[in-house]
Design a protein around this motif. Structure first.
Motif, PDB file in Angstrom:
ATOM      1  N   ASP A   1      17.199 -44.380  30.608  1.00 54.14           N
ATOM      2  CA  ASP A   1      16.302 -45.543  30.457  1.00 54.14           C
ATOM      3  C   ASP A   1      16.950 -46.663  29.659  1.00 54.14           C
ATOM      4  O   ASP A   1      16.436 -47.779  29.623  1.00 54.14           O
ATOM      5  N   LEU A   2      18.054 -46.332  29.008  1.00 58.10           N
ATOM      6  CA  LEU A   2      18.766 -47.359  28.246  1.00 58.10           C
ATOM      7  C   LEU A   2      19.451 -48.362  29.183  1.00 58.10           C
ATOM      8  O   LEU A   2      19.742 -49.495  28.797  1.00 58.10           O
ATOM      9  N   ALA A   3      19.696 -47.930  30.431  1.00 58.44           N
ATOM     10  CA  ALA A   3      20.530 -48.729  31.331  1.00 58.44           C
ATOM     11  C   ALA A   3      20.096 -50.194  31.467  1.00 58.44           C
ATOM     12  O   ALA A   3      20.934 -51.087  31.333  1.00 58.44           O
ATOM     13  N   PRO A   4      18.817 -50.471  31.739  1.00 59.32           N
ATOM     14  CA  PRO A   4      18.471 -51.883  31.923  1.00 59.32           C
ATOM     15  C   PRO A   4      18.835 -52.752  30.721  1.00 59.32           C
ATOM     16  O   PRO A   4      19.395 -53.844  30.887  1.00 59.32           O
ATOM     17  N   ARG A   5      18.563 -52.275  29.520  1.00 61.31           N
ATOM     18  CA  ARG A   5      18.878 -53.081  28.343  1.00 61.31           C
ATOM     19  C   ARG A   5      20.388 -53.181  28.148  1.00 61.31           C
ATOM     20  O   ARG A   5      20.917 -54.219  27.760  1.00 61.31           O
ATOM     21  N   LEU A   6      21.046 -52.076  28.408  1.00 58.13           N
ATOM     22  CA  LEU A   6      22.497 -52.072  28.255  1.00 58.13           C
ATOM     23  C   LEU A   6      23.132 -53.077  29.214  1.00 58.13           C
ATOM     24  O   LEU A   6      24.081 -53.789  28.869  1.00 58.13           O
ATOM     25  N   ILE A   7      22.583 -53.153  30.409  1.00 59.23           N
ATOM     26  CA  ILE A   7      23.137 -54.086  31.398  1.00 59.23           C
ATOM     27  C   ILE A   7      22.879 -55.532  30.972  1.00 59.23           C
ATOM     28  O   ILE A   7      23.751 -56.398  31.114  1.00 59.23           O
ATOM     29  N   GLU A   8      21.705 -55.802  30.416  1.00 53.17           N
ATOM     30  CA  GLU A   8      21.453 -57.169  29.930  1.00 53.17           C
ATOM     31  C   GLU A   8      22.452 -57.521  28.834  1.00 53.17           C
ATOM     32  O   GLU A   8      22.978 -58.632  28.786  1.00 53.17           O
ATOM     33  N   GLU A   9      22.683 -56.568  27.939  1.00 52.10           N
ATOM     34  CA  GLU A   9      23.637 -56.829  26.857  1.00 52.10           C
ATOM     35  C   GLU A   9      25.040 -57.035  27.417  1.00 52.10           C
ATOM     36  O   GLU A   9      25.811 -57.866  26.949  1.00 52.10           O
ATOM     37  N   MET A  10      25.348 -56.292  28.478  1.00 53.97           N
ATOM     38  CA  MET A  10      26.653 -56.441  29.110  1.00 53.97           C
ATOM     39  C   MET A  10      26.802 -57.830  29.724  1.00 53.97           C
ATOM     40  O   MET A  10      27.861 -58.465  29.628  1.00 53.97           O
ATOM     41  N   LEU A  11      25.719 -58.297  30.356  1.00 55.03           N
ATOM     42  CA  LEU A  11      25.743 -59.629  30.970  1.00 55.03           C
ATOM     43  C   LEU A  11      25.893 -60.712  29.907  1.00 55.03           C
ATOM     44  O   LEU A  11      26.303 -61.834  30.199  1.00 55.03           O
ATOM     45  N   ARG A  12      25.546 -60.384  28.698  1.00 52.11           N
ATOM     46  CA  ARG A  12      25.785 -61.307  27.584  1.00 52.11           C
ATOM     47  C   ARG A  12      27.205 -61.136  27.054  1.00 52.11           C
ATOM     48  O   ARG A  12      27.965 -62.096  26.927  1.00 52.11           O
ATOM     49  N   TYR A  13      27.559 -59.888  26.781  1.00 51.63           N
ATOM     50  CA  TYR A  13      28.759 -59.594  26.006  1.00 51.63           C
ATOM     51  C   TYR A  13      30.047 -59.852  26.785  1.00 51.63           C
ATOM     52  O   TYR A  13      31.012 -60.405  26.247  1.00 51.63           O
ATOM     53  N   ASP A  14      30.053 -59.453  28.035  1.00 52.20           N
ATOM     54  CA  ASP A  14      31.283 -59.628  28.830  1.00 52.20           C
ATOM     55  C   ASP A  14      30.897 -59.838  30.294  1.00 52.20           C
ATOM     56  O   ASP A  14      31.048 -58.939  31.125  1.00 52.20           O
ATOM     57  N   PRO A  15      30.392 -61.013  30.620  1.00 50.47           N
ATOM     58  CA  PRO A  15      29.789 -61.234  31.943  1.00 50.47           C
ATOM     59  C   PRO A  15      30.845 -61.448  33.033  1.00 50.47           C
ATOM     60  O   PRO A  15      31.979 -61.843  32.721  1.00 50.47           O
ATOM     61  N   PRO A  16      30.476 -61.214  34.285  1.00 46.37           N
ATOM     62  CA  PRO A  16      31.410 -61.438  35.398  1.00 46.37           C
ATOM     63  C   PRO A  16      31.721 -62.913  35.636  1.00 46.37           C
ATOM     64  O   PRO A  16      32.815 -63.226  36.067  1.00 46.37           O
ATOM     65  N   VAL A  17      30.769 -63.800  35.376  1.00 46.91           N
ATOM     66  CA  VAL A  17      30.993 -65.223  35.648  1.00 46.91           C
ATOM     67  C   VAL A  17      31.117 -65.933  34.304  1.00 46.91           C
ATOM     68  O   VAL A  17      30.144 -66.031  33.563  1.00 46.91           O
ATOM     69  N   HIS A  18      32.307 -66.415  33.979  1.00 46.50           N
ATOM     70  CA  HIS A  18      32.507 -67.004  32.663  1.00 46.50           C
ATOM     71  C   HIS A  18      32.126 -68.463  32.579  1.00 46.50           C
ATOM     72  O   HIS A  18      31.696 -68.930  31.545  1.00 46.50           O
ATOM     73  N   PHE A  19      32.325 -69.181  33.658  1.00 47.98           N
ATOM     74  CA  PHE A  19      31.887 -70.578  33.620  1.00 47.98           C
ATOM     75  C   PHE A  19      31.618 -71.086  35.018  1.00 47.98           C
ATOM     76  O   PHE A  19      32.031 -70.488  36.013  1.00 47.98           O
ATOM     77  N   ARG A  20      30.876 -72.182  35.067  1.00 52.04           N
ATOM     78  CA  ARG A  20      30.629 -72.884  36.311  1.00 52.04           C
ATOM     79  C   ARG A  20      30.862 -74.371  36.063  1.00 52.04           C
ATOM     80  O   ARG A  20      30.706 -74.849  34.955  1.00 52.04           O
ATOM     81  N   THR A  21      31.232 -75.065  37.118  1.00 50.18           N
ATOM     82  CA  THR A  21      31.533 -76.490  36.959  1.00 50.18           C
ATOM     83  C   THR A  21      30.380 -77.343  37.496  1.00 50.18           C
ATOM     84  O   THR A  21      29.614 -76.908  38.364  1.00 50.18           O
ATOM     85  N   ARG A  22      30.282 -78.521  36.953  1.00 54.12           N
ATOM     86  CA  ARG A  22      29.286 -79.491  37.367  1.00 54.12           C
ATOM     87  C   ARG A  22      29.913 -80.880  37.302  1.00 54.12           C
ATOM     88  O   ARG A  22      31.014 -81.041  36.782  1.00 54.12           O
ATOM     89  N   ARG A  23      29.174 -81.881  37.780  1.00 54.09           N
ATOM     90  CA  ARG A  23      29.652 -83.261  37.635  1.00 54.09           C
ATOM     91  C   ARG A  23      28.524 -84.119  37.077  1.00 54.09           C
ATOM     92  O   ARG A  23      27.365 -83.935  37.431  1.00 54.09           O
TER      93      ARG A  23
END
Ligand code: FAD
Ligand code: HEM
Lengths: 417, 431
Positions: free
Chosen positions: A282-304
């Motif tokens: 049951d820890l998984a959902p929270r752990l995944i949210e923390e993962m998406l914070r701590y070391d996410p797959p998408v580091h930046f996005r560009t805009r204009r």
């Protein structure tokens, strides 16, 4: 290092394994002008503000320009028309409202609760099968053997793309995802390569969509292509449909793989949390949210910037390229206590792992289910996993960032539960 | 502060949204003494916004609107008992059952009630309703479920419009009557009022603007059967909903020496109530619909807001204030409101009062999704959206910064800015 060159360093592959100290330096100036004129936005508050600002545009792709062939018919008629079509039918991640909204709505209508939930169960089975294959192994590559095949199979099944064609578009997906790396956009050769790839995958998709028209199935492509025939309201034309299908395919290929790999990297480095997850799924959902914070797959996005914007003491001039450094906002000490610590018990994680605002990730629920299935099974079944290379080798991307391989030594794989 | 917070008796009068959030904030800020909540309704705190929406259409039951407790309270509840008086010298609140409660700090959160139909005899006819509380909504829901064909709604403010849309969702014949030139025009201006009018006409509402109801008539059994309009025409009806706005619940404060006019209890910037001489009483704060306070964003002009989010924010602010934990900064929460009618979500930030210009920004009325920005004296003061709430945070920032109007000239989904006159009809209220 000079502040105006920090983002250059972020893009440098030498810093791929740990860009976070650079982000901390960038946050000293929440909106920092780089020497090349790009504005890098790195604090939580400034990113939040710009994600919701109507003065920033996602239409950042340079105009499509198919390379000269020497054949006048192609060079003067066929390709300019194709370029025009490409320019006016970008995938909606690169488009602004109202077009963005129309296309996104049509897709969201296909991400039905039923479909996503069906994929939750399916993910568990797929992971179980993938791990069974390693039952005699003493080491394996988590990326190639689990983290990549799982989301790829899922997105193919959801879209209705025959899995046997997968090897073909593996390369296409990687190539197209490189459009998210700013340096590739500036590089003519890379751009030309992207266009060729786009044309190839478009041809493939066009064929597939025709097939779905003739024999509709219970998959997203059939759903979307069916809709295009109807009243025209939420529907989309063939070119938009192709671009959308490609977007979903690429997004499904290039992101979740990193979430699973980054998570396992963090967990194998912290065996006590891995053990805890095995006993406390049951820890998984929270752990995944923390993962998406701590070391996410998408580091930046560009805009204009469509007009000049005063923010955090800086004026971003009209027309400037903007980088929203999502992974830096995730480590902002003004919002997160002890931000560099991985802590799955952290309350109230307002991370940018899935972006925010109108381009918020359309596949977030799916990605969460996939990661949950994978991480729980890995935690429960891998016997004594150890990193063979620490840090692991990374893929070249700085925006879409993750290990190229994550080789784990194991003392076996426990049978499925 | 800590020693003061270890004991004492905090009394909260008005056990609804502002009162509950205020009580929770007191506790969160470390108040450990006795805490009593007094409410004249028999119910634990519940949410009002659904009462004109999902609770009327039957999607949820009126009883299913309880407000969640966000934090442990450890409080005494005196429900079903009204406060009838306040003695500030003795620091006592008198209750309707004869009891008195002495306090060392008091939160006034008695909100407002529906303005009744002006003629009491007509208001007493069976089938004439107002809508403020859960019991009102349950009664109206029962009346609607009994299958009346025709519903007449008097007043096209937010609640009147929402009730009209809900009744259309139930496929009743709806007549909506309002003296203004268009629904909501008093608050949103004429051009937006016309869009709201078009929305309701498209829903099938028989909208009669610039019209007043002169009187209501009942049959022999005392059940309402028709309304006579000021132009002499008649509207036959089975049910009437009176939606003429709200009256602040301040009567219980009369004689307390507080500045408690019909516009609400006047407070200072910090949130303490003021007496007739303008002196703050630092044992008493007010919050929510009942409070009138100088808003720093609007040149310190006293405003009273009937907004859900405001009741939460000011309630929390008052709780911290009474616990001695406020930072001393003026309460300056950006006013924000939403409404949903006929499938459209309307949201606003800031206050439109005093606007002398407006522009349509993102989107367009043709598509039914758009943002409108209001300006006064060259500054941006408010923004409103139809199904485009995602842009409002950006405009809220502009309003907070008192940015020049129009604040954003070039942007996503923006098709040229034509400056229009809001054209408010006479007789404005603030909110
Ligand atoms: C039908 C309806 C729909 C709404 N929809 C929206 C919406 O969509 N969006 C939005 O932003 N806002 C909406 N509002 C407004 C919002 O609900 C109010 O602003 C909010 O409830 C104010 O909270 P409050 O605690 O200040 O006052 P109230 O909720 O009015 O509570 C005051 C309480 O005090 C009690 N009381 C009064 N006098 C005494 C006394 N003498 N002694 C003891 N108790 C007393 C009252 O009975 C009541 O329980 C809506 C309101 C209504 C009625
Ligand atoms: C862990 C996995 C994933 C992560 C971290 C992730 C992250 C993101 C982020 C940060 C954005 C915002 C882009 C921007 O603001 O410009 C985004 C957009 C998007 N994602 Fe994901 N994503 C993941 C998985 C998926 C999957 C599995 C799908 C599809 C099946 C998907 C589909 C999309 C689409 C379509 C968009 C564009 C949305 C829009 O423009 O409105 N994503 N994603």
């Amino acid at each position: 290092m000079k502040a105006g060159r920090l983002f250059e360093a972020v893009k440098d592959e030498a810093n791929r394994a740990d860009p976070y100290p650079l982000y901390a330096r960038l946050r000293e100036t929440p909106v920092s002008r780089q020497d090349d004129g790009t504005y890098v936005v790195s604090t939580h508050a400034a990113i939040t503000s710009l994600l919701h600002d109507p003065r920033i545009s996602s239409e950042t792709l340079p105009p499509s320009e198919r390379p000269r062939t020497g054949n006048p018919l192609s060079d003067w008629i066929v390709n300019p028309v194709k370029d025009h079509v490409t320019n006016t039918h970008r995938p909606f991640i690169f488009r602004d409202p109202p077009d963005h909204d129309r296309l996104r709505m049509a897709v969201m209508g296909q991400f039905t609760h039923q479909r996503v939930h069906a994929m939750r169960g399916r993910s568990h089975d797929l992971v179980a099968d993938l791990l069974d294959k390693q039952s005699d192994a003493t080491s394996f590559d988590l990326v190639c053997d689990v983290a990549y095949p799982l989301p790829v199979t899922v997105i193919c099944e959801m879209l209705g793309v025959p899995p046997e064609d997968e090897p073909q578009f593996h390369g296409w997906a990687t190539q197209l995802a490189s459009a998210l790396e700013p340096d590739n956009l500036g590089n003519e050769e890379a751009r030309a390569k992207n266009i060729t790839t786009f044309d190839e995958i478009s041809t493939y998709m066009r064929g597939l969509i025709k097939e779905k028209h003739r024999h509709p199935q219970d998959d997203m492509l059939s759903g979307m292509s069916g809709e295009s025939g109807k009243d025209g309201g939420a529907g989309m034309g063939e070119v938009d449909l192709i671009a959308t299908a490609i977007l979903l395919l690429v997004a499904g290929h290039e992101t979740t793989v990193n979430l699973i790999a980054n998570s396992m990297l963090a967990l194998v480095r912290r065996p006590h949390i891995l053990t805890r997850l095995a006993g406390e799924p049951d820890l998984a959902p929270r752990l995944i949210e923390e993962m998406l914070r701590y070391d996410p797959p998408v580091h930046f996005r560009t805009r204009r910037a469509l007009s000049s914007i005063d923010i955090a003491g800086t004026t971003i001039p009209e027309g400037a390229d903007i980088v929203l450094l999502l992974a830096s906002g995730n480590r902002d000490p003004a919002v997160f206590r002890d931000p560099d610590r991985f802590d799955p018990d952290r309350p109230d994680i307002r991370h940018f792992g899935f972006g925010g605002g109108l381009h918020y990730c359309a596949g977030a629920p799916l990605a969460r289910f996939e990661a949950e299935a994978a991480l729980v099974a890995l935690a429960q079944r891998l016997v004594h996993p150890r990193l063979i290379d620490d840090p692991p080798p990374y893929r070249s991307g700085a925006a879409l960032r993750g290990p190229m391989h994550l080789r784990l030594a194991i003392d076996g794989v426990a049978p499925r539960r | 502060m800590t020693s003061r917070n270890a004991e004492g008796h905090a009394v909260v009068v008005g056990a609804s949204l502002a009162g509950l959030r205020g009580a929770e904030a007191l506790r969160q800020a470390g108040f450990a003494g006795r805490l009593t909540l007094v409410g004249d309704e028999p119910h634990r705190p519940y949410d009002r916004p659904p009462l004109s929406k999902a609770a009327l259409t039957g999607e949820i039951a009126p009883e299913a609107t309880a407000l969640p407790n966000l934090h442990a309270l450890d409080a005494e509840w005196r429900l079903g008992v009204a406060a009838t008086g306040l003695d500030r010298q003795a620091r006592e609140v008198r209750l309707a059952d004869g009891a008195t409660l002495s306090y060392d700090r008091l939160l006034i959160a008695t909100g407002s009630r529906a303005r009744p139909w002006s003629n009491p005899t007509e208001a007493g006819l069976a089938g004439v309703h107002t809508l403020r509380g859960r019991d009102d909504a349950a009664a109206l829901r029962r009346a609607l479920a009994a299958g009346p064909k025709r519903v007449l709604i008097i007043g096209a403010g937010f609640i009147g419009c929402e009730v009209a849309a809900s009744c259309r969702a139930l496929d009743r014949t709806v007549t909506l009557i309002d003296p203004g030139p268009a629904p909501l025009a008093r608050i949103l201006g004429q051009p937006v009022g016309e869009i709201v009018a078009a929305l309701h006409r498209a829903l099938g509402v028989d909208l009669r603007s610039r019209t007043k109801v002169a009187r209501l008539e009942g049959d022999a059994s005392g059940r309402v059967v028709r309304a006579i309009l000021d132009d002499g025409s008649e509207v036959e009806t089975d049910l009437v909903v009176v939606a003429l706005g709200a009256v602040r619940n301040t009567e219980w404060l009369s004689g307390s020496g507080l500045d408690d006019g019909p516009g609400g209890v006047l407070c200072d910037e910090a949130g303490y109530v003021l007496d007739m001489e303008g002196r703050p009483d630092r044992a008493i704060a007010a919050a929510g619909d009942v409070a009138r306070f100088p808003h720093p964003l609007y040149d310190g002009r006293p405003v009273a807001l009937e907004h859900w989010g405001h009741a939460v924010a000011q309630g929390e602010h008052a709780g911290r204030l009474l616990a001695g934990a406020a930072t001393g900064a003026a309460y300056a929460e950006m006013p924000a409101f939403w409404s949903s009618q006929g499938g459209v979500t309307i949201k606003s930030v800031g206050l439109t009062e005093g606007a002398d210009a407006m522009v349509f920004a993102q989107g367009s009325p043709k598509e039914g999704r758009f943002v409108v920005v209001y300006g006064a004296k060259g500054r941006c003061i408010a923004a409103l959206s139809f199904d485009s709430g995602r842009w409002l945070p950006a405009y809220a920032e502009q309003i907070a910064a008192r940015a020049p109007f129009p604040p954003i000239r070039v942007g996503v989904d923006l098709h040229g800015l034509a400056v229009l006159q809001p054209g408010f009809p006479e007789e404005r209220t603030s909110s």
